[in-house]
Design an enzyme around this catalytic site. Structure first.
Site, short mmCIF file in Angstrom:
data_model
loop_
_atom_site.label_atom_id
_atom_site.label_comp_id
_atom_site.label_asym_id
_atom_site.label_seq_id
_atom_site.Cartn_x
_atom_site.Cartn_y
_atom_site.Cartn_z
N GLU A 178 -9.78 -75.17 -50.20
CA GLU A 178 -11.06 -75.05 -50.01
C GLU A 178 -12.16 -75.17 -51.70
OE1 GLU A 178 -10.76 -71.44 -48.07
OE2 GLU A 178 -12.39 -70.36 -49.25
N CYS A 230 -7.48 -60.34 -50.65
CA CYS A 230 -7.79 -61.93 -50.90
C CYS A 230 -7.50 -63.36 -49.44
CB CYS A 230 -6.94 -62.90 -51.80
SG CYS A 230 -7.02 -64.20 -52.29
N CYS A 284 -12.55 -66.99 -51.53
CA CYS A 284 -10.78 -67.39 -51.71
C CYS A 284 -10.28 -67.28 -51.15
CB CYS A 284 -10.27 -66.38 -53.07
SG CYS A 284 -11.20 -66.16 -54.01
N SER A 328 -8.96 -68.68 -64.43
CA SER A 328 -8.81 -67.32 -63.12
C SER A 328 -7.45 -67.18 -63.08
CB SER A 328 -10.12 -66.95 -62.60
OG SER A 328 -9.58 -65.06 -62.18
N CYS A 340 -0.91 -69.31 -51.38
CA CYS A 340 -0.76 -68.13 -52.78
C CYS A 340 0.18 -67.38 -52.68
CB CYS A 340 -1.69 -67.93 -53.54
SG CYS A 340 -1.27 -66.91 -54.52
N ASN A 346 -15.74 -59.82 -50.90
CA ASN A 346 -15.95 -60.39 -50.12
C ASN A 346 -15.11 -59.49 -48.90
OD1 ASN A 346 -16.88 -62.93 -48.81
ND2 ASN A 346 -17.42 -63.34 -51.08
N CYS A 397 -2.59 -60.47 -53.01
CA CYS A 397 -3.80 -59.69 -53.45
C CYS A 397 -3.80 -58.81 -52.32
CB CYS A 397 -4.41 -59.88 -54.59
SG CYS A 397 -4.00 -60.46 -55.78
N SER A 435 -7.97 -61.65 -63.13
CA SER A 435 -8.30 -60.25 -62.80
C SER A 435 -7.82 -59.11 -62.58
CB SER A 435 -7.90 -61.30 -61.12
OG SER A 435 -8.42 -61.95 -61.05
N LEU A 436 -8.95 -57.75 -63.07
CA LEU A 436 -8.26 -56.75 -63.39
C LEU A 436 -8.43 -55.51 -62.09
CD1 LEU A 436 -7.08 -55.73 -66.27
CD2 LEU A 436 -9.09 -54.51 -66.60
N1 SAH Z 1 -5.72 -66.93 -58.99
C1 SAH Z 1 -6.40 -66.32 -59.54
C2 SAH Z 1 -7.76 -66.91 -59.24
C3 SAH Z 1 -8.05 -66.10 -57.78
S1 SAH Z 1 -9.80 -66.37 -56.88
C4 SAH Z 1 -7.39 -65.35 -59.85
O1 SAH Z 1 -6.32 -63.91 -59.13
O2 SAH Z 1 -7.23 -64.46 -60.85
C5 SAH Z 1 -10.91 -65.30 -57.85
C6 SAH Z 1 -11.45 -64.45 -57.97
O3 SAH Z 1 -11.52 -63.54 -56.95
C7 SAH Z 1 -9.87 -63.52 -58.48
O4 SAH Z 1 -10.29 -62.26 -59.90
C8 SAH Z 1 -9.82 -62.76 -56.91
O5 SAH Z 1 -8.93 -61.59 -57.34
C9 SAH Z 1 -10.84 -62.48 -56.46
N2 SAH Z 1 -11.50 -62.41 -55.39
C10 SAH Z 1 -10.49 -62.71 -54.25
N3 SAH Z 1 -10.53 -62.34 -53.31
C11 SAH Z 1 -11.31 -61.55 -53.08
C12 SAH Z 1 -12.77 -60.71 -51.86
N4 SAH Z 1 -12.35 -61.28 -50.83
N5 SAH Z 1 -13.86 -60.21 -52.45
C13 SAH Z 1 -14.01 -60.76 -53.64
N6 SAH Z 1 -13.17 -60.72 -54.77
C14 SAH Z 1 -12.20 -61.46 -54.49
#
Ligand code: SAH
Length: 355
Positions: A89, A116, A335, A193, A109, A292, A113, A216-217
């Site tokens: 997407e 996600c 995501c 990211s 992926c 989200n 996490c 992504s911390l």
């Molecule tokens: N793999 C990369 C890109 C991920 S998407 C990463 O981990 O950074 C970009 C951001 O959206 C990341 O910070 C991820 O942690 C966050 N993210 C993923 N799912 C989410 C959700 N449901 N709500 C809020 N942020 C989310």
């Protein structure tokens, strides 16, 4: 699946054209056509027999827009279909200063996490550099953009996948999308990211492509971070910060931390205060995101008021921070949620693609 012509650089196209017994200038026409987002079969300044020869070996349209979801604020979300039928997407967002496209780098992926949707089915496969590039080329063309006058001015690698877990293809994409004479998006307009794959962060710093690095911390504490991000078992926050410093030293670009606020996990005042002491004085910015909610995951977001309270603590502590505005809220999905919804509707014949 056939090969992907968009995987090749301009120089590689020249070699190919020569090997195929065509005149050298055809490489330029081919490259221009591809960068306009055309299918091979539609690049009409190339002789038909040459196009037919190319089509025996290469995909005509490696990435197709399968479905588009539009919001009233101009945001569009897409389901892209790859040549082997896999789905990823993307998002296109309009801003005052330009338009940003969010691209996917992997089908699924493997970072898993807790919050996600991209990791729900694990990693299916990596995208090639050319497939990631095609996501941009077809969306640019859809919005009337050309390589000379881009509709996509900014790119974020924040779709499904962990870009640094698909390192070679991601770097290949970055080279292709920034190449002079192509769509030539400036590295300073691209944000990558990562969940914090430390060794690859060092590698990226040494590539000489100074994109904005976003990490992504999601927690200021290693033990708590491990609860929501399995990758935290491999790399500590201290190691991440060191790699960020190296990135800053090499590129001169300040780095960004993403922090998705999850109720009862990382969103208390104590977390904000700990984040301040961790990050104060660093050349960084904190991007707060309200979670989200993903229906397969039992995690809840915070209210807007709570998010602003958290932001206030960061600002008072001297950090540069913002709360990301919710864009295209009515078309939902973050995501991997669009794809997850699509897969579900395929199997359960529901027509619903978002929650
Ligand atoms: N793999 C990369 C890109 C991920 S998407 C990463 O981990 O950074 C970009 C951001 O959206 C990341 O910070 C991820 O942690 C966050 N993210 C993923 N799912 C989410 C959700 N449901 N709500 C809020 N942020 C989310």
């Amino acid at each position: 699946m056939k090969e992907i012509l968009q995987d090749l650089s301009r120089a590689q196209l020249e070699t190919l054209v020569e090997q195929m017994g065509e005149k050298k200038f055809r490489a330029g026409q081919l490259y221009k056509g591809l960068m306009r987002g055309s299918r091979i079969s539609d690049i009409s300044d190339l002789p038909k027999p040459f196009r037919e020869k190319l089509l025996l070996r290469f995909e005509d349209e490696p990435v197709k827009i399968l479905e588009t979801f539009s919001a009233s604020d101009g945001t569009e979300k897409y389901l892209f279909e790859l040549a082997d039928g896999n789905i990823v997407e993307g998002v296109f967002m309009t801003y005052k200063y330009g338009n940003t496209q969010c691209v996917s780098t992997q089908v699924g992926c493997r970072m898993n996490c807790a919050f996600c949707a991209s990791g729900l089915g694990g990693l299916v496969r990596n995208l090639t550099a050319g497939e990631i590039l095609c996501e941009v080329l077809c969306v640019n063309a859809r919005h009337g953009g050309t390589p000379e006058k881009r509709a996509v001015t900014n790119i974020v690698l924040m779709g499904s996948g962990e870009p640094l877990d698909n390192y070679e293809n991601t770097v290949g994409f970055l080279r292709g999308v920034t190449a002079e004479g192509g769509i030539a998006v400036s590295a300073r307009n691209i944000s990558l990211s990562t969940c914090g794959l430390v060794p690859k962060m060092y590698d990226l710093a040494d590539e000489g492509i100074p994109v904005n690095l976003t990490v992504s911390l999601h927690s200021p504490d290693d033990a708590e971070r491990k609860r929501i991000m399995p990758v935290a078992n491999a790399y500590s926050i201290a190691e991440i910060l060191k790699a960020c410093d190296y990135y800053f030293e090499k590129t001169g670009r300040r780095y960004i931390f993403e922090y998705s606020l999850i109720a009862g996990e990382n969103a208390d005042r104590a977390h904000a205060e700990k984040l301040v002491s961790l990050l104060r004085g660093r050349p960084c910015h904190v991007n707060l995101i309200r979670l989200n909610e993903v229906k397969e995951k039992a995690l809840a977001g915070v209210s807007e008021k709570e998010a602003y309270r958290f932001l206030g603590v960061l600002e008072k502590g001297g950090l540069s921070a913002t709360l990301r505005r919710q864009i295209g809220a009515e078309i939902g999905g973050a995501c991997g949620q669009l794809r997850a919804g699509y897969k579900k509707s395929e199997t359960s014949s529901e027509n619903q693609v978002q929650n």
